[in-house]
Design an enzyme around this catalytic site. Structure first.
Site, PDB file in Angstrom:
ATOM      1  N   CYS A 265      -1.798   9.018   3.592  1.00  0.00           N
ATOM      2  CA  CYS A 265      -1.789   8.588   2.186  1.00  0.00           C
ATOM      3  C   CYS A 265      -3.072   8.994   1.482  1.00  0.00           C
ATOM      4  CB  CYS A 265      -1.583   7.085   2.111  1.00  0.00           C
ATOM      5  SG  CYS A 265      -2.675   6.189   3.222  1.00  0.00           S
TER       6      CYS A 265
ATOM      7  N   GLU B 127       0.877  -1.177   0.000  1.00  0.00           N
ATOM      8  CA  GLU B 127       0.000   0.000   0.000  1.00  0.00           C
ATOM      9  C   GLU B 127       0.905   1.214   0.000  1.00  0.00           C
ATOM     10  OE1 GLU B 127      -2.736  -0.072   3.353  1.00  0.00           O
ATOM     11  OE2 GLU B 127      -1.996  -2.104   3.561  1.00  0.00           O
TER      12      GLU B 127
HETATM   13  P1  NAD Z   1       9.437   4.432   3.268  1.00  0.00           P
HETATM   14  O1  NAD Z   1       9.157   3.598   2.082  1.00  0.00           O
HETATM   15  O2  NAD Z   1      10.658   5.241   3.280  1.00  0.00           O
HETATM   16  O3  NAD Z   1       9.515   3.525   4.585  1.00  0.00           O
HETATM   17  C1  NAD Z   1       8.457   2.707   4.994  1.00  0.00           C
HETATM   18  C2  NAD Z   1       9.010   1.563   5.810  1.00  0.00           C
HETATM   19  O4  NAD Z   1       9.808   0.728   4.982  1.00  0.00           O
HETATM   20  C3  NAD Z   1       9.926   1.987   6.956  1.00  0.00           C
HETATM   21  O5  NAD Z   1       9.701   1.131   8.039  1.00  0.00           O
HETATM   22  C4  NAD Z   1      11.320   1.764   6.374  1.00  0.00           C
HETATM   23  O6  NAD Z   1      12.315   1.550   7.334  1.00  0.00           O
HETATM   24  C5  NAD Z   1      11.105   0.525   5.548  1.00  0.00           C
HETATM   25  N1  NAD Z   1      12.032   0.333   4.442  1.00  0.00           N
HETATM   26  C6  NAD Z   1      12.702   1.271   3.728  1.00  0.00           C
HETATM   27  N2  NAD Z   1      13.439   0.672   2.750  1.00  0.00           N
HETATM   28  C7  NAD Z   1      13.217  -0.654   2.845  1.00  0.00           C
HETATM   29  C8  NAD Z   1      13.673  -1.795   2.108  1.00  0.00           C
HETATM   30  N3  NAD Z   1      14.501  -1.694   1.078  1.00  0.00           N
HETATM   31  N4  NAD Z   1      13.234  -3.017   2.476  1.00  0.00           N
HETATM   32  C9  NAD Z   1      12.365  -3.155   3.504  1.00  0.00           C
HETATM   33  N5  NAD Z   1      11.911  -2.118   4.246  1.00  0.00           N
HETATM   34  C10 NAD Z   1      12.320  -0.873   3.912  1.00  0.00           C
HETATM   35  O7  NAD Z   1       8.139   5.325   3.479  1.00  0.00           O
HETATM   36  P2  NAD Z   1       7.898   6.457   4.571  1.00  0.00           P
HETATM   37  O8  NAD Z   1       8.543   7.703   4.102  1.00  0.00           O
HETATM   38  O9  NAD Z   1       8.213   5.945   5.921  1.00  0.00           O
HETATM   39  O10 NAD Z   1       6.312   6.595   4.500  1.00  0.00           O
HETATM   40  C11 NAD Z   1       5.630   7.548   3.764  1.00  0.00           C
HETATM   41  C12 NAD Z   1       4.896   6.901   2.623  1.00  0.00           C
HETATM   42  O11 NAD Z   1       3.977   5.928   3.107  1.00  0.00           O
HETATM   43  C13 NAD Z   1       4.057   7.887   1.870  1.00  0.00           C
HETATM   44  O12 NAD Z   1       4.284   7.735   0.483  1.00  0.00           O
HETATM   45  C14 NAD Z   1       2.620   7.481   2.197  1.00  0.00           C
HETATM   46  O13 NAD Z   1       1.681   7.811   1.220  1.00  0.00           O
HETATM   47  C15 NAD Z   1       2.759   6.020   2.375  1.00  0.00           C
HETATM   48  N6  NAD Z   1       1.622   5.482   3.133  1.00  0.00           N
HETATM   49  C16 NAD Z   1       0.678   4.767   2.453  1.00  0.00           C
HETATM   50  C17 NAD Z   1      -0.433   4.278   3.117  1.00  0.00           C
HETATM   51  C18 NAD Z   1      -1.503   3.483   2.385  1.00  0.00           C
HETATM   52  O14 NAD Z   1      -2.377   2.930   3.050  1.00  0.00           O
HETATM   53  N7  NAD Z   1      -1.499   3.411   1.059  1.00  0.00           N
HETATM   54  C19 NAD Z   1      -0.583   4.514   4.481  1.00  0.00           C
HETATM   55  C20 NAD Z   1       0.397   5.245   5.143  1.00  0.00           C
HETATM   56  C21 NAD Z   1       1.504   5.735   4.452  1.00  0.00           C
END
Ligand code: NAD
Length: 513
Positions: free
Chosen positions: A267, A233
């Site tokens: 999001c 997501e």
């Molecule tokens: P991000 O992708 O940087 O990080 C999300 C998570 O993934 C963190 O826990 C991070 O440590 C981990 N991560 C990062 N790289 C990884 C890898 N290579 N392998 C495994 N895990 C990894 O995102 P963010 O900046 O923390 O979050 C913001 C984003 O989340 C926004 O784009 C927002 O829209 C989205 N979001 C979406 C929803 C939805 O329901 N669609 C809900 C909440 C947030």
């Protein structure tokens, strides 16, 4: 190694260190989870439901702790966290239990006694095993319990990885789970993307990921290589369409709520508003005037700060880009100077080439685009790489519903936005860059369970199409085909051929012993 740079985003006060999990510890966590899952998977469903509800009750009973952690990590006023992430946890758990009853129910397959004599089949839900749940920082509690509850109700063990920006709330949630569950059923690992990557690469059986598009793509590719299910997501760039026949006062309140909730770090935040010219002046005037009345922490309680400095930079850059390209600033527009606060911002006269229209801003910024009519609003709303929620604001509900059906999104609403994210029965899902994942509802369950069909054959006769292949088999095939096409007269021929085939198979195999 301690996590670097941990500050309360409202006060910039340093927070306590949280130790990162070494990537070498991932196998150990997985082994523990596997053993724990064997126990948990055998716990009767009704007891698993009771445990999940007990976790939710525990969160509520200890809500002061949760609210304090959320305040430290997000800088929000506790009232916003209480209503946004905590107060409804028990009703969410009860709703999730109701959904699980349907999603996990054993399904009986109706087999034709003519085509499949003596046979019966049931389809069961089997837990995947160990689920990795990796979440972002915007809702450090809610984002976890949404997938955690169905994962546990399905009989899985879970390894959670909170965002490196909000590790404490995730650790606290894991403690609440540990108090109600057998050891190892829920574990937490801490760290950044490297730790997340190691968790995905460990031998987990499914991954639930929520976060940015880039990370989601990477994780989905890794899961595809391992042939394990993965729910991704990702981001959003939600649009609201405001029509001339809307209830102006309620629409302004609703659009402002769902663009400023959690300081827009959602999001499904309304980031784009397409308003028809006929009502645009009134709408923008009232929206801007009301936005100016919202108070950011510490001067008020309406909005928290941005959660981290990188996010503040993105929001600042998007607003600067819009202003450079001709947007009219009607409210806010800059950092408050208190912590990582950003003033609630309304930009009018936005155009399709601006970052506030094309890219996810994830901040308290509403970009208004004036459009001549409904058709133009729909076309522009759909011209986005993302597709999570979309809303239409009109008093004409039939018109709203007709337009909602034309929106290229996972959740289309009339006269509201975003709230289905807290409804356990509604699939939280989108299209395009928002990803293929689904949170909540029975539609989320393919990530948590696989299906196993049990087939019982109680027939004493061999099936008529078994070897040998001889003339009677061909004759039988012809009769079956003719019968299927409506030649009822074939029924007597069929009965005799069936008995001929059974005799032929029995004599082919030899006498019974
Ligand atoms: P991000 O992708 O940087 O990080 C999300 C998570 O993934 C963190 O826990 C991070 O440590 C981990 N991560 C990062 N790289 C990884 C890898 N290579 N392998 C495994 N895990 C990894 O995102 P963010 O900046 O923390 O979050 C913001 C984003 O989340 C926004 O784009 C927002 O829209 C989205 N979001 C979406 C929803 C939805 O329901 N669609 C809900 C909440 C947030």
């Amino acid at each position: 190694m301690p996590l670097p740079g941990h500050l309360n985003p409202a006060t910039l006060d340093p927070l306590s260190n949280v130790e990162w999990t070494p990537t070498s510890a991932m196998d150990e966590a997985l082994d523990l989870a596997r053993e724990a899952q064997k126990v948990w998977g055998e716990v009767p469903f009704e007891d698993r439901c009771a445990r999940v509800v007990a976790i939710a009750k525990r969160i509520l009973a200890h809500r002061e702790e949760a609210l304090a952690l959320l305040q430290e990590e997000t800088g929000r006023d506790p009232a916003e966290s209480l209503l946004g992430e905590v107060a409804f946890v028990l009703s969410y758990a009860n709703g999730a239990v109701g959904v699980a009853k349907r999603a996990l129910a054993t399904e009986r397959v109706r087999l034709s006694p003519v085509d499949f004599p003596g046979k019966r089949a049931v389809i069961e839900a089997v837990p995947r095993g160990v689920i990795a749940i990796i979440e972002p920082w915007n809702y450090p509690l809610l984002q976890f319990y949404k997938p955690l509850f169905p994962a546990l109700l399905s009989g899985n063990a879970v390894i959670m990885k909170p965002s490196e920006h909000t590790p404490r709330t995730g650790a606290w949630l894991a403690e609440q789970c540990a108090a109600e569950l057998p050891p190892g059923v829920v574990q937490v690992v801490q760290g950044d993307g490297v730790v997340g990557g190691a968790l995905v690469a460990a031998d987990v059986d499914a991954v639930v990921f929520c976060g940015s598009v880039d990370t989601g793509r990477r994780i989905a590719a890794k899961c595809a290589e391992r042939l394990i299910p993965c729910s991704v997501e990702l981001g959003g760039k939600d649009a609201a369409i405001v029509l001339e026949d809307c209830d102006l006062q309620r629409t302004v309140a609703g659009v402002l709520q769902w663009s400023m909730h959690n300081a827009g770090q959602d999001c499904s935040s309304i980031e784009r508003v397409y308003v028809v010219e006929a009502i645009a002046d009134q709408f923008v005037d009232q929206l801007a005037a009301t936005a100016k009345r919202l108070q950011v922490v510490p001067h008020g309680r309406d909005l928290g700060p941005l959660q981290n400095e990188a996010q503040l930079k993105v929001v600042t850059a998007h607003v600067a880009d819009a202003l450079a390209k001709g947007a009219k600033l009607r409210a806010g527009g800059e950092a408050t100077g208190d912590g990582l606060g950003f003033a609630p911002t309304v930009l009018d006269a936005c155009t399709d080439d601006m970052l506030v229209i094309t890219d996810e801003t994830f901040g308290p910024v509403v970009a208004v685009v004036r459009v001549p009519d409904e058709a133009s609003a729909i076309a522009k709303a759909n011209a986005s790489r993302y597709g999570l929620c979309g809303s239409v604001w009109t008093k004409n509900l039939a018109r709203g519903e007709r337009i909602a059906r034309q929106l290229d999104v996972g959740i289309a609403l009339v006269n509201n936005h975003s709230f289905p994210g807290s409804v356990p029965q509604i699939p939280w899902t989108g299209t395009k860059w928002t990803g293929t994942g689904t949170a909540a509802s029975i539609h989320a369950y393919p990530t948590f369970v696989r299906r196993r069909t049990i087939v019982i054959d109680s027939s004493s006769r061999p099936d008529v199409f078994w070897k040998p292949v001889d003339g009677s088999l061909m004759e039988l095939g012809d009769a079956v085909s003719a019968f299927a096409l409506g030649a009822w007269t074939q029924v007597f021929r069929l009965i005799s051929l069936v008995s001929k085939r059974v005799t032929s198979i029995r004599s082919f195999v030899g006498p019974k012993r």
